[in-house]
Design an enzyme around this catalytic site. Structure first.
Site, PDB file in Angstrom:
ATOM      1  N   ASP A 136      30.375  14.628  27.928  1.00  0.00           N
ATOM      2  CA  ASP A 136      30.719  14.438  26.509  1.00  0.00           C
ATOM      3  C   ASP A 136      32.199  14.183  26.196  1.00  0.00           C
ATOM      4  O   ASP A 136      33.215  14.568  27.148  1.00  0.00           O
ATOM      5  CB  ASP A 136      30.399  16.281  26.042  1.00  0.00           C
ATOM      6  CG  ASP A 136      30.360  16.140  24.676  1.00  0.00           C
ATOM      7  OD1 ASP A 136      29.901  15.109  23.828  1.00  0.00           O
ATOM      8  OD2 ASP A 136      30.473  17.234  23.990  1.00  0.00           O
ATOM      9  N   HIS A 165      32.065   4.941  24.980  1.00  0.00           N
ATOM     10  CA  HIS A 165      30.786   4.613  25.848  1.00  0.00           C
ATOM     11  C   HIS A 165      31.174   3.864  27.030  1.00  0.00           C
ATOM     12  O   HIS A 165      30.665   4.244  27.938  1.00  0.00           O
ATOM     13  CB  HIS A 165      29.496   4.402  24.912  1.00  0.00           C
ATOM     14  CG  HIS A 165      29.379   5.483  23.859  1.00  0.00           C
ATOM     15  ND1 HIS A 165      29.405   7.035  24.519  1.00  0.00           N
ATOM     16  CD2 HIS A 165      29.062   5.467  22.627  1.00  0.00           C
ATOM     17  CE1 HIS A 165      28.943   7.652  23.143  1.00  0.00           C
ATOM     18  NE2 HIS A 165      28.843   6.693  21.940  1.00  0.00           N
ATOM     19  N   LEU A 218      21.669   9.627  48.195  1.00  0.00           N
ATOM     20  CA  LEU A 218      21.930  10.367  46.964  1.00  0.00           C
ATOM     21  C   LEU A 218      20.655  10.064  45.870  1.00  0.00           C
ATOM     22  O   LEU A 218      20.560   8.851  45.682  1.00  0.00           O
ATOM     23  CB  LEU A 218      23.257  10.112  46.384  1.00  0.00           C
ATOM     24  CG  LEU A 218      23.656  10.444  45.019  1.00  0.00           C
ATOM     25  CD1 LEU A 218      23.603  11.731  44.963  1.00  0.00           C
ATOM     26  CD2 LEU A 218      25.103   9.640  44.692  1.00  0.00           C
TER      27      LEU A 218
HETATM   28  C1  IPE Z   1      25.146  16.258  24.531  1.00  0.00           C
HETATM   29  O1  IPE Z   1      26.311  15.741  23.992  1.00  0.00           O
HETATM   30  C2  IPE Z   1      24.302  15.086  25.149  1.00  0.00           C
HETATM   31  C3  IPE Z   1      25.094  14.043  25.863  1.00  0.00           C
HETATM   32  C4  IPE Z   1      26.075  14.195  26.811  1.00  0.00           C
HETATM   33  C5  IPE Z   1      24.108  13.187  26.098  1.00  0.00           C
HETATM   34  P1  IPE Z   1      26.089  15.734  22.250  1.00  0.00           P
HETATM   35  O2  IPE Z   1      27.479  15.296  22.040  1.00  0.00           O
HETATM   36  O3  IPE Z   1      24.896  15.269  21.912  1.00  0.00           O
HETATM   37  O4  IPE Z   1      25.992  17.312  22.011  1.00  0.00           O
HETATM   38  P2  IPE Z   1      26.243  18.107  20.773  1.00  0.00           P
HETATM   39  O5  IPE Z   1      25.319  17.378  19.555  1.00  0.00           O
HETATM   40  O6  IPE Z   1      27.655  17.974  20.142  1.00  0.00           O
HETATM   41  O7  IPE Z   1      25.840  19.549  20.907  1.00  0.00           O
HETATM   42  C1  IPE Z   2      28.759  11.857  24.919  1.00  0.00           C
HETATM   43  O1  IPE Z   2      30.060  11.647  24.067  1.00  0.00           O
HETATM   44  C2  IPE Z   2      27.950  10.643  25.193  1.00  0.00           C
HETATM   45  C3  IPE Z   2      26.527  10.935  24.476  1.00  0.00           C
HETATM   46  C4  IPE Z   2      26.057  11.651  23.689  1.00  0.00           C
HETATM   47  C5  IPE Z   2      25.590   9.527  24.733  1.00  0.00           C
HETATM   48  P1  IPE Z   2      29.843  11.794  22.600  1.00  0.00           P
HETATM   49  O2  IPE Z   2      29.318  10.371  22.143  1.00  0.00           O
HETATM   50  O3  IPE Z   2      28.883  12.925  22.240  1.00  0.00           O
HETATM   51  O4  IPE Z   2      31.266  11.858  22.525  1.00  0.00           O
HETATM   52  P2  IPE Z   2      31.836  12.961  21.165  1.00  0.00           P
HETATM   53  O5  IPE Z   2      31.531  14.316  21.521  1.00  0.00           O
HETATM   54  O6  IPE Z   2      31.364  12.292  20.028  1.00  0.00           O
HETATM   55  O7  IPE Z   2      33.420  12.764  21.517  1.00  0.00           O
HETATM   56 MG    MG Z   3      29.757  15.077  22.125  1.00  0.00          MG
END
Ligand code: IPE
Ligand code: IPE
Ligand code: MG
Length: 224
Positions: A12, A29, A122
């Site tokens: 995240d 990303h 792995l």
């Molecule tokens: C969780 O992250 C999903 C992934 C890392 C793929 P999100 O950023 O989507 O989670 P929420 O919505 O903040 O809980």
């Molecule tokens: C997690 O990073 C990756 C995915 C959910 C694909 P986020 O895109 O949720 O990044 P933040 O939390 O918005 O910074």
């Molecule tokens: Mg996020």
């Protein structure tokens, strides 16, 4: 010292990193993909057998179309570019989640899974269009169809993660403390590490520090 076979990660913080550094969530990303590479290398170094990465949740469909398209394009390119390197390093790739993607992506996924299916060095599980609640519902349906008893063993053996031991460690980067519908059943006794750094800033040394901490923890599993 605790044995370690499975690390799961909620990657995240990409969006926030991208906005802060490049004024674009998508740039975050892209940067996050480099961290994925570094952590796969780290797992190989430490002889970790399973790495599960949360890449796209069933809830992530609520995001803007532009971001969703970019994420899937990244994944498609990753599969195309990395397949040779996965084979070379004897890495098995498995997708966990509902495989309902475009036919091009589906083909790439099936190909990558079948070419790497016998590798043992792995196993990288990519949680894609993954939601733990859906997984549990699908599992119960499967058990009913097979006319099996509803018990812990049969549930565990019919999850998307069948044949994969439960994670020993869960890492969530991005300074957020929640599970966001990730592996709710499998994380019952997992050691959880919430990390402040955003995913693109997370590095091998952060990963090794967590492993060291984990190795010295006292895991009780209900005992004393
Ligand atoms: C969780 O992250 C999903 C992934 C890392 C793929 P999100 O950023 O989507 O989670 P929420 O919505 O903040 O809980
Ligand atoms: C997690 O990073 C990756 C995915 C959910 C694909 P986020 O895109 O949720 O990044 P933040 O939390 O918005 O910074
Ligand atoms: Mg996020």
């Amino acid at each position: 010292m605790n044995p370690l076979s499975h690390v799961a990660i909620i990657m995240d913080g990409n969006g926030r990193w991208g906005v802060k550094k490049r004024k674009s969530r998508n740039a975050g990303h892209k940067a996050g993909l480099h961290t994925v590479e570094k952590i796969i290398e780290a797992c190989l170094k430490k002889d970790i057998k399973f790495l599960t990465l949360y890449a796209f949740s069933t809830e992530n469909w609520k995001r803007p179309k532009k971001e969703i398209n970019y994420l899937f394009k990244l994944l498609e390119n990753f599969l195309k570019d990395e397949i040779k390197s996965l084979i070379k390093r004897k890495i098995k790739l498995k997708i966990i989640g509902k495989k309902s993607f475009s036919s091009d992506l589906n083909k790439l996924i099936l190909k990558a899974e079948s070419i790497t299916k016998d590798f043992k060095k792995l196993q990288v599980n990519l949680a894609l269009n993954y939601g733990s609640k859906n997984e549990i519902v699908d599992t119960v349906k499967k058990i009913k169809k097979k006319k099996l008893k509803i018990n812990i063993k049969n549930i565990s053996e019919n999850l998307y993660t069948q044949n994969i031991p439960d994670p020993d460690i869960l890492i969530r980067t991005g300074d957020t403390r929640r599970l966001s519908n990730f592996l709710l059943w499998q994380l019952a006794y997992t050691e959880i590490f919430f990390i402040k750094k955003l995913w693109p800033d997370f590095n091998q040394s952060d990963f090794f520090k967590i492993i060291k901490k984990y190795k010295n923890l006292k895991r009780n599993f209900g005992s004393i």
